[in-house]
Enzyme design. Structure first.
Site, PDB file in Angstrom:
ATOM      1  N   CYS A   3       6.045  -1.579   2.565  1.00 49.09           N
ATOM      2  CA  CYS A   3       7.449  -0.644   2.441  1.00 49.09           C
ATOM      3  C   CYS A   3       8.017  -0.199   3.459  1.00 49.09           C
ATOM      4  O   CYS A   3       9.372  -0.203   3.709  1.00 49.09           O
ATOM      5  CB  CYS A   3       6.855   0.916   1.547  1.00 49.09           C
ATOM      6  SG  CYS A   3       5.772   0.517   0.280  1.00 49.09           S
ATOM      7  N   ASP A   4       7.306   0.156   4.657  1.00 52.39           N
ATOM      8  CA  ASP A   4       7.882   0.720   5.766  1.00 52.39           C
ATOM      9  C   ASP A   4       7.842  -0.015   7.102  1.00 52.39           C
ATOM     10  O   ASP A   4       8.348   0.499   8.136  1.00 52.39           O
ATOM     11  CB  ASP A   4       6.876   2.026   5.934  1.00 52.39           C
ATOM     12  CG  ASP A   4       7.135   3.033   4.855  1.00 52.39           C
ATOM     13  OD1 ASP A   4       8.402   3.075   4.054  1.00 52.39           O
ATOM     14  OD2 ASP A   4       6.368   3.809   4.718  1.00 52.39           O
ATOM     15  N   CYS A  46       1.910   2.146   3.826  1.00 52.66           N
ATOM     16  CA  CYS A  46       2.199   1.169   3.077  1.00 52.66           C
ATOM     17  C   CYS A  46       3.327   0.340   4.016  1.00 52.66           C
ATOM     18  O   CYS A  46       4.300   0.554   4.393  1.00 52.66           O
ATOM     19  CB  CYS A  46       3.060   1.479   1.741  1.00 52.66           C
ATOM     20  SG  CYS A  46       3.829   0.101   0.845  1.00 52.66           S
TER      21      CYS A  46
HETATM   22  P1  FAD Z   1       2.941   5.589  -9.400  1.00 48.52           P
HETATM   23  O1  FAD Z   1       4.381   5.834  -8.943  1.00 48.52           O
HETATM   24  O2  FAD Z   1       1.622   5.900  -8.714  1.00 48.52           O
HETATM   25  O3  FAD Z   1       3.105   6.812 -10.844  1.00 48.52           O
HETATM   26  C1  FAD Z   1       2.018   7.115 -11.655  1.00 48.52           C
HETATM   27  C2  FAD Z   1       2.336   8.362 -12.459  1.00 48.52           C
HETATM   28  O4  FAD Z   1       1.170   8.705 -13.515  1.00 48.52           O
HETATM   29  C3  FAD Z   1       2.938   9.729 -11.971  1.00 48.52           C
HETATM   30  O5  FAD Z   1       4.214   9.979 -12.499  1.00 48.52           O
HETATM   31  C4  FAD Z   1       1.721  10.495 -12.247  1.00 48.52           C
HETATM   32  O6  FAD Z   1       1.901  11.873 -12.432  1.00 48.52           O
HETATM   33  C5  FAD Z   1       1.057  10.123 -13.443  1.00 48.52           C
HETATM   34  N1  FAD Z   1       0.083  10.223 -13.966  1.00 48.52           N
HETATM   35  C6  FAD Z   1      -1.245  10.163 -13.271  1.00 48.52           C
HETATM   36  N2  FAD Z   1      -2.200  10.672 -13.864  1.00 48.52           N
HETATM   37  C7  FAD Z   1      -1.726  11.223 -15.064  1.00 48.52           C
HETATM   38  C8  FAD Z   1      -2.412  11.976 -16.168  1.00 48.52           C
HETATM   39  N3  FAD Z   1      -3.678  12.303 -16.167  1.00 48.52           N
HETATM   40  N4  FAD Z   1      -1.611  12.443 -17.040  1.00 48.52           N
HETATM   41  C9  FAD Z   1      -0.060  12.066 -16.995  1.00 48.52           C
HETATM   42  N5  FAD Z   1       0.264  11.425 -15.993  1.00 48.52           N
HETATM   43  C10 FAD Z   1      -0.402  11.063 -15.004  1.00 48.52           C
HETATM   44  N6  FAD Z   1       7.135   0.342  -3.295  1.00 48.52           N
HETATM   45  C11 FAD Z   1       8.315  -0.212  -2.969  1.00 48.52           C
HETATM   46  O7  FAD Z   1       8.537  -1.160  -3.846  1.00 48.52           O
HETATM   47  N7  FAD Z   1       9.084   0.074  -2.154  1.00 48.52           N
HETATM   48  C12 FAD Z   1       8.810   0.879  -1.141  1.00 48.52           C
HETATM   49  O8  FAD Z   1       9.740   1.172  -0.297  1.00 48.52           O
HETATM   50  C13 FAD Z   1       7.810   1.985  -1.367  1.00 48.52           C
HETATM   51  N8  FAD Z   1       7.715   3.130  -0.234  1.00 48.52           N
HETATM   52  C14 FAD Z   1       6.465   3.442  -0.668  1.00 48.52           C
HETATM   53  C15 FAD Z   1       6.287   4.756   0.076  1.00 48.52           C
HETATM   54  C16 FAD Z   1       5.194   5.632  -0.035  1.00 48.52           C
HETATM   55  C17 FAD Z   1       4.933   6.886   0.878  1.00 48.52           C
HETATM   56  C18 FAD Z   1       4.274   5.433  -1.060  1.00 48.52           C
HETATM   57  C19 FAD Z   1       3.110   6.166  -1.309  1.00 48.52           C
HETATM   58  C20 FAD Z   1       4.358   4.196  -1.897  1.00 48.52           C
HETATM   59  C21 FAD Z   1       5.808   3.358  -1.669  1.00 48.52           C
HETATM   60  N9  FAD Z   1       5.819   2.222  -2.521  1.00 48.52           N
HETATM   61  C22 FAD Z   1       6.996   1.514  -2.280  1.00 48.52           C
HETATM   62  C23 FAD Z   1       4.892   1.960  -3.576  1.00 48.52           C
HETATM   63  C24 FAD Z   1       5.517   2.312  -4.846  1.00 48.52           C
HETATM   64  O9  FAD Z   1       5.559   3.794  -4.792  1.00 48.52           O
HETATM   65  C25 FAD Z   1       4.302   2.028  -5.805  1.00 48.52           C
HETATM   66  O10 FAD Z   1       3.832   0.500  -5.985  1.00 48.52           O
HETATM   67  C26 FAD Z   1       4.840   2.500  -7.311  1.00 48.52           C
HETATM   68  O11 FAD Z   1       5.204   3.750  -7.464  1.00 48.52           O
HETATM   69  C27 FAD Z   1       3.762   2.277  -8.406  1.00 48.52           C
HETATM   70  O12 FAD Z   1       4.382   2.578  -9.773  1.00 48.52           O
HETATM   71  P2  FAD Z   1       3.440   3.109 -10.869  1.00 48.52           P
HETATM   72  O13 FAD Z   1       4.294   3.496 -11.828  1.00 48.52           O
HETATM   73  O14 FAD Z   1       2.436   1.992 -11.174  1.00 48.52           O
HETATM   74  O15 FAD Z   1       2.639   4.381 -10.299  1.00 48.52           O
END
Ligand code: FAD
Ligand code: NAP
Length: 330
Positions: free
Chosen positions: A145-146, A142
């Site tokens: 992010c980084d 990302c």
């Molecule tokens: P996610 O965070 O992907 O969460 C998905 C959730 O769904 C999880 O809890 C998972 O367990 C759950 N889930 C999936 N399938 C199922 C199922 N079948 N049953 C029940 N639960 C399920 N963004 C920033 O803004 N700043 C940063 O510095 C940043 N750094 C990052 C660093 C890394 C290494 C990564 C990988 C991402 C980073 N991001 C950052 C991006 C950010 O993390 C994501 O955009 C954000 O987390 C997305 O949120 P979300 O809630 O949509 O999904």
């Protein structure tokens, strides 16, 4: 024995999108249930420094931020349940007696009058040796992010699609020396992005190169280089770099919804533009599972908030209509 859990707002996923939906839903009296999945807290729990989530002048840690979001969601009345959904049924109307239904992997049944899908997406990784060891120590998926951590340093981006090209262009904001490394001799990215890439003075492209391994010292200096293999000649070379951004795509977690909800060709859930509404009234999608463009914690939290507000409106409108109908019948 399997238990049936019922709620006015069932949220699948506990990342920023799901937990933001929970905070708003709980404050609206919807007594949300969050099914957390295999990654409680979502993607931010696998990173360290977060510097772009609003409200924190100092660097914060991803896992800490997610613990705080969860604590806030619980404080206002969310029930967090540790389970993973293995099947969903969205054929109901979201009413008592005809709820949206999800089944957990232990057989528990979750019934919601509204359903908020916040299952996120996962970056695809190369699977090359060193990738895991150097994650957060030179290897990232990302740039937004980084990228900031590589100010003035040399970086590589691996991939040849729109994401890779956009990551490379973005990284020029921080790095004077960006190299795109692609396994073939031409890019998959759209022409307009390619034109911008080729015209940029700080970006070079290495064609026909496969990353064989990530090299350096995970306990010390971190990543220092990449071992490359020429996919045409087979020649092996070393590419020195401070950072490597793997940009070969993301997989949205939408397997559960295949054949049930509309998706784009990459598997992202389709919503009414500018809203978290799916084609099924009462079913909402938020965060990375419906957003292949921004993919940030703050945008996920924003669409989570929107999903909760729309879920609340959906129930209020339905209840108002039912009341009108009842009064008309009396
Ligand atoms: P996610 O965070 O992907 O969460 C998905 C959730 O769904 C999880 O809890 C998972 O367990 C759950 N889930 C999936 N399938 C199922 C199922 N079948 N049953 C029940 N639960 C399920 N963004 C920033 O803004 N700043 C940063 O510095 C940043 N750094 C990052 C660093 C890394 C290494 C990564 C990988 C991402 C980073 N991001 C950052 C991006 C950010 O993390 C994501 O955009 C954000 O987390 C997305 O949120 P979300 O809630 O949509 O999904
Ligand atoms: P993508 O189009 O599938 O491209 C993935 C790239 O990574 C390809 O160039 C592929 O190489 C390479 N790749 C895949 N696996 C690899 C491996 N194991 N080793 C080395 N290279 C590998 O993915 P994307 O760029 O993330 O785009 C996904 C979708 O989102 C697309 O539909 C895209 O148009 C869309 N998108 C749009 C925008 C925008 O409109 N601005 C921005 C980002 C994404 P090959 O080419 O050799 O297969």
């Amino acid at each position: 024995m399997a238990t049936v859990h019922t709620t006015r707002m069932l949220i699948i996923g506990s990342g920023p999108a799901g937990l933001s939906a929970a905070i708003y839903g709980a404050r609206a009296g919807m007594k949300p249930i969050v099914v957390q999945g295999l990654q409680p807290g979502g993607q931010l729990t696998i990173t360290t420094d977060v510097e772009n989530y609003p409200g924190f002048r100092d660097v914060i840690q991803g896992p800490w931020l997610m613990q705080e979001m969860q604590a806030q969601a619980e404080h206002v009345g969310t029930r967090m349940l540790w389970d993973t959904i293995v099947s969903v049924d969205v054929s109901g109307r979201g009413e008592p007696g005809s709820p949206f239904r999800a089944i957990g992997d232990g057989g528990d049944v979750y019934e919601g009058e509204t359903l908020v899908i916040a299952t996120g997406a996962q970056a695809k990784w190369l699977g090359a040796p060193g990738e895991v060891e150097f994650a957060g120590k030179g290897v990232s998926a990302c740039a937004t992010c980084d990228g900031f951590f590589y100010r003035g340093k040399k970086v590589a981006v691996i991939g040849g699609g729109n994401t890779a090209v956009e990551e490379a262009l973005y990284l020029t904001n921080h790095s004077p020396d960006v190299t795109l490394i692609h396994r073939r001799g031409h890019l998959r990215a759209e022409r307009i992005l390619q034109d911008r890439l080729f015209a940029h003075p700080n970006i070079k492209v290495l064609w026909n190169q496969k990353v064989e391994r990530f090299t350096g010292d995970p306990g010390g200096a971190g990543l220092t280089g990449l071992e490359l293999v020429d996919t045409v000649t087979g020649a092996v070379s070393t590419f020195p770099t401070d950072g490597a951004f793997v940009a070969i795509g993301h997989d949205p977690a939408t397997e559960l919804f295949k054949g049930k909800l509309a998706m784009d060709p990459s598997g992202y859930l389709l919503v009414e533009p500018g809203t978290p509404k799916t084609a099924i009234p009462g079913v909402f999608a938020c965060g990375d599972v419906m957003d292949h463009i921004y993919r940030q914690a703050v945008t996920a939290a924003g669409t989570g908030c929107m999903a909760a507000l729309d879920a609340e409106r959906f129930l209020a409108e339905r209840e108002f209509a039912a009341q009108q109908e009842k009064q008309a019948a009396e």
